[in-house]
Design a protein around this motif. Structure first.
Motif, PDB file in Angstrom:
ATOM      1  N   ASP A 150       3.329   8.564   2.903  1.00 52.98           N
ATOM      2  CA  ASP A 150       1.935   8.180   2.661  1.00 52.98           C
ATOM      3  C   ASP A 150       1.081   9.406   2.351  1.00 52.98           C
ATOM      4  OD1 ASP A 150       2.575   5.543   3.111  1.00 52.98           O
ATOM      5  OD2 ASP A 150       1.827   5.497   5.166  1.00 52.98           O
ATOM      6  N   ARG A 151       1.313  10.506   3.074  1.00 53.31           N
ATOM      7  CA  ARG A 151       0.549  11.727   2.813  1.00 53.31           C
ATOM      8  C   ARG A 151       0.832  12.259   1.416  1.00 53.31           C
ATOM      9  NH1 ARG A 151       1.722  16.154   7.109  1.00 53.31           N
ATOM     10  NH2 ARG A 151       0.177  17.276   5.812  1.00 53.31           N
ATOM     11  N   PRO A 163       7.770   7.371   6.903  1.00 52.14           N
ATOM     12  CA  PRO A 163       6.743   6.722   6.073  1.00 52.14           C
ATOM     13  C   PRO A 163       5.370   7.385   6.143  1.00 52.14           C
ATOM     14  CG  PRO A 163       8.072   5.063   7.169  1.00 52.14           C
ATOM     15  CD  PRO A 163       8.501   6.382   7.726  1.00 52.14           C
ATOM     16  N   ARG A 164       5.034   7.990   7.269  1.00 49.76           N
ATOM     17  CA  ARG A 164       3.729   8.653   7.362  1.00 49.76           C
ATOM     18  C   ARG A 164       3.652   9.844   6.429  1.00 49.76           C
ATOM     19  NH1 ARG A 164       3.854   9.378  13.766  1.00 49.76           N
ATOM     20  NH2 ARG A 164       6.016   9.812  13.115  1.00 49.76           N
ATOM     21  N   ASP A 174      -3.097  10.294  -7.111  1.00 51.84           N
ATOM     22  CA  ASP A 174      -4.319   9.524  -7.336  1.00 51.84           C
ATOM     23  C   ASP A 174      -4.830   9.669  -8.768  1.00 51.84           C
ATOM     24  OD1 ASP A 174      -4.570   8.262  -4.920  1.00 51.84           O
ATOM     25  OD2 ASP A 174      -5.784   9.836  -4.018  1.00 51.84           O
ATOM     26  N   ALA A 213       1.813  10.500  -1.167  1.00 48.06           N
ATOM     27  CA  ALA A 213       1.259   9.571  -2.151  1.00 48.06           C
ATOM     28  C   ALA A 213      -0.252   9.646  -2.230  1.00 48.06           C
ATOM     29  CB  ALA A 213       1.696   8.142  -1.821  1.00 48.06           C
ATOM     30  N   ALA A 214      -0.879  10.226  -1.221  1.00 43.10           N
ATOM     31  CA  ALA A 214      -2.345  10.315  -1.201  1.00 43.10           C
ATOM     32  C   ALA A 214      -2.863  11.615  -1.801  1.00 43.10           C
ATOM     33  CB  ALA A 214      -2.856  10.180   0.232  1.00 43.10           C
ATOM     34  N   LEU A 262       9.824   8.231  -1.779  1.00 43.66           N
ATOM     35  CA  LEU A 262       8.810   8.593  -2.758  1.00 43.66           C
ATOM     36  C   LEU A 262       9.520   9.103  -4.002  1.00 43.66           C
ATOM     37  CD1 LEU A 262       5.543   9.318  -3.022  1.00 43.66           C
ATOM     38  CD2 LEU A 262       6.482  11.641  -2.942  1.00 43.66           C
ATOM     39  N   GLU A 318       2.627   3.054  -9.680  1.00 40.56           N
ATOM     40  CA  GLU A 318       2.205   3.106  -8.276  1.00 40.56           C
ATOM     41  C   GLU A 318       2.447   4.517  -7.727  1.00 40.56           C
ATOM     42  OE1 GLU A 318       1.871   2.770  -4.116  1.00 40.56           O
ATOM     43  OE2 GLU A 318       3.855   3.043  -4.989  1.00 40.56           O
ATOM     44  N   ASN A 319       1.582   4.977  -6.849  1.00 40.64           N
ATOM     45  CA  ASN A 319       1.634   6.362  -6.377  1.00 40.64           C
ATOM     46  C   ASN A 319       2.996   6.758  -5.813  1.00 40.64           C
ATOM     47  OD1 ASN A 319      -1.060   6.282  -7.057  1.00 40.64           O
ATOM     48  ND2 ASN A 319      -1.778   7.224  -5.149  1.00 40.64           N
ATOM     49  N   ARG A 320       3.647   5.865  -5.123  1.00 41.41           N
ATOM     50  CA  ARG A 320       4.941   6.179  -4.508  1.00 41.41           C
ATOM     51  C   ARG A 320       6.094   6.070  -5.493  1.00 41.41           C
ATOM     52  NH1 ARG A 320       1.494   3.937  -1.371  1.00 41.41           N
ATOM     53  NH2 ARG A 320       1.184   4.581   0.805  1.00 41.41           N
ATOM     54  N   GLU A 334       9.742   2.063   2.166  1.00 48.65           N
ATOM     55  CA  GLU A 334       8.595   2.813   2.683  1.00 48.65           C
ATOM     56  C   GLU A 334       8.962   4.255   3.030  1.00 48.65           C
ATOM     57  OE1 GLU A 334      10.543   0.793   6.241  1.00 48.65           O
ATOM     58  OE2 GLU A 334      10.081   0.295   4.148  1.00 48.65           O
TER      59      GLU A 334
END
Length: 383
Positions: free
Chosen positions: A246-247, A242-243, A255, A249-250, A81, A58-60, A78
Motif C-alpha cells: 500500500d505504501r 500488504p501494508r 498516483d 502504491a501510494a 505490486l 491501477e496503482n498496484r 494484496e
C-alpha cells in the motif's frame, strides 16, 4: 561486428574488438527471446481488454497479473505490486526503508547495478561476513551490532540467495532460515533479489524464498520477467506485507499515472494463466542448460545449478592478469571488481548470451589462458 560501440534499435552498446567472443553480458541471447509468443500475447491482451489495455492502470498493477503471480507463490494479490523490474523495485523499496547515510548490509560479492542503485540513493554499503554458501551464521547479527555501536542506522539487508549474480551460488535452506531468524531478532528488513528464481537446471530443488520462510513479513522479494521472457518488457513485481504494498502504491509515481507497463503486464498475465509461460520457461531451461554445459565442460569447472554465470577464480588471485590473457585469447570477461572488492581475484563468465558452439570454443581458449597464467605465476614464484 566492429569493435568500440554500435547502434542497435536506437541503443548504443559497447562491444569487444572484432573476433573476440564476449562472455560478459548477463542477459539472454536475442535468439532466446520469444518474439512470436509475445506478439500473440500483446494481441490477445488488446483483443480482450480493448481500450482499457491502453489507459492508465491501477496503482498496484493490473489484477490479472497480480492474481496470477500470487497464485504461483501461494499468497494473495494484496501482497503483490507490479514493478518495472527488480531494479525499479529495489530503487522504490530503498527509498522507503533507507534514509541518506543509512547502512545497507550486503554480501561481499553482489549485483553491481543493484549496488549502484543503493549508492544512488545515498546509502552506505557494508558487507556481511560470507563464504561460498552465503552469509555465515551470526554474521548478519554481528554486522548490525557493529553498525549500531558506531552510532549509525541499518536500513535493510540486500541479499541475492538464489543463483546469485555474480557467483551462481544458492544459499542452502538451513542458512536461509538462520538469516530470516537473525533479521527478525535484530529488527532489520531484508530485500531479497530473486531475479534468477526458476532457472535451475539440475541438482536439488530450489529452496524456499526468504520471503516465504519469513511468513511473508520482514522480507520484500523482488522478481522479474527479464530473465525468463525478455528484458525489454521492463516488467517485474515485488512481494511484501500488504501494508508495504500500500505504501509503494501510494507514492507519487503511481498516483501520477498508475502502475508500470500496464499493457505488458496484461500480456504477460495471459501467458501465465494460459500455460504458455511455463512451457516457454521449460524450453528456456533446456537451452540454458546446454549453454552452461558447453562452457563448464570447456573450462573444466564445477557447473552452477542455475542462473546465468560461472565465477572463475584467477591463478594467484590476479584477476587483471587473467583478463589480459583472456583478451589476448580473444575472450572478453567481466571484471570481478565490478561486484565488490572481494572480486579482485576472479572474473565472471556468462553463458546466457552465446550459443553452445561459441561457448565451447571460447571456453577452451579461456581455459588455456588461465592455465598459462598459472604456469607464469608458478615460474615467477620459483624465481
Amino acid at each position: 561486428m566492429t569493435g568500440g560501440r554500435y547502434w542497435r534499435a536506437g541503443v548504443v552498446q559497447s562491444v569487444p574488438p572484432t573476433g573476440t567472443t564476449d562472455l560478459g553480458p548477463g542477459y539472454l541471447d536475442p535468439a532466446l527471446l520469444p518474439v512470436r509468443l509475445l506478439a500473440q500475447a500483446y494481441a490477445q491482451a488488446l483483443d480482450e481488454f480493448g481500450p482499457a489495455a491502453l489507459t492508465y492502470g491501477e496503482n498496484r498493477g493490473p489484477a490479472p497479473l497480480r492474481e496470477a503471480i500470487a497464485a504461483r507463490v501461494g499468497t494473495g494479490p494484496e501482497h503483490v505490486l507490479v514493478t518495472a523490474g527488480t531494479s525499479q523495485g529495489l530503487h522504490l523499496v530503498a527509498g522507503l526503508f533507507g534514509r541518506p547515510g543509512d547502512v545497507v548490509l550486503a554480501e561481499p560479492l553482489s549485483y553491481d547495478y543493484g549496488l549502484r542503485i543503493l549508492t544512488d540513493r545515498r546509502l552506505r554499503i557494508e558487507v556481511i561476513e560470507s563464504d561460498m554458501d552465503g552469509p555465515v551464521p551470526g554474521a548478519l547479527t554481528a554486522a548490525v551490532r557493529r553498525v549500531r555501536r558506531a552510532g549509525r542506522r541499518v536500513g535493510f539487508a540486500y541479499l541475492i540467495p538464489t543463483h546469485r549474480n555474480p557467483t551462481g551460488v544458492t544459499v542452502p535452506d538451513e542458512r536461509r532460515r538462520a538469516l530470516v531468524t537473525e533479521a527478525a531478532d535484530v529488527g532489520v528488513p531484508i530485500v531479497e533479489d530473486d531475479a534468477y528464481a526458476g532457472l535451475r537446471y539440475d541438482g536439488p530443488p530450489e529452496p524456499p524464498s526468504l520471503h516465504a520462510l519469513a511468513g511473508r513479513r520482514g522480507v520484500v522479494r523482488l522478481g522479474t520477467f527479464a530473465k525468463t521472457l525478455a528484458p525489454g518488457l521492463r516488467l517485474g513485481w515485488l512481494e511484501a506485507d500488504p501494508r508495504l504494498v500500500d505504501r509503494c502504491a501510494a507514492t507519487g509515481w503511481a498516483d501520477s499515472g498508475g502502475g508500470f507497463n500496464h499493457l505488458a503486464a496484461l500480456a504477460v498475465a495471459g501467458l501465465l494463466s494460459g500455460g504458455d509461460y511455463d512451457r516457454h520457461v521449460a524450453w528456456l531451461r533446456e537451452e540454458l542448460r546446454a549453454r552452461r554445459d558447453a562452457l563448464v565442460d570447456a573450462l573444466g569447472v564445477v557447473p552452477p545449478y542455475g542462473g546465468f554465470f560461472v565465477w572463475l577464480p584467477a591463478p594467484a588471485g590476479d584477476g587483471q592478469a587473467l583478463r589480459e590473457r583472456a583478451a589476448a585469447a580473444r575472450v572478453s570477461v567481466a571484471d570481478g571488481r565490478r561486484f565488490g572488492a572481494a572480486g579482485a581475484g576472479a572474473v565472471r563468465v556468462a553463458f546466457s548470451f552465446q550459443p553452445p558452439p561459441v561457448l565451447s570454443a571460447a571456453g577452451h581458449r579461456l581455459a588455456a589462458a588461465r592455465a598459462a597464467s598459472a604456469r607464469l605465476d608458478a615460474t615467477t614464484t620459483s624465481d
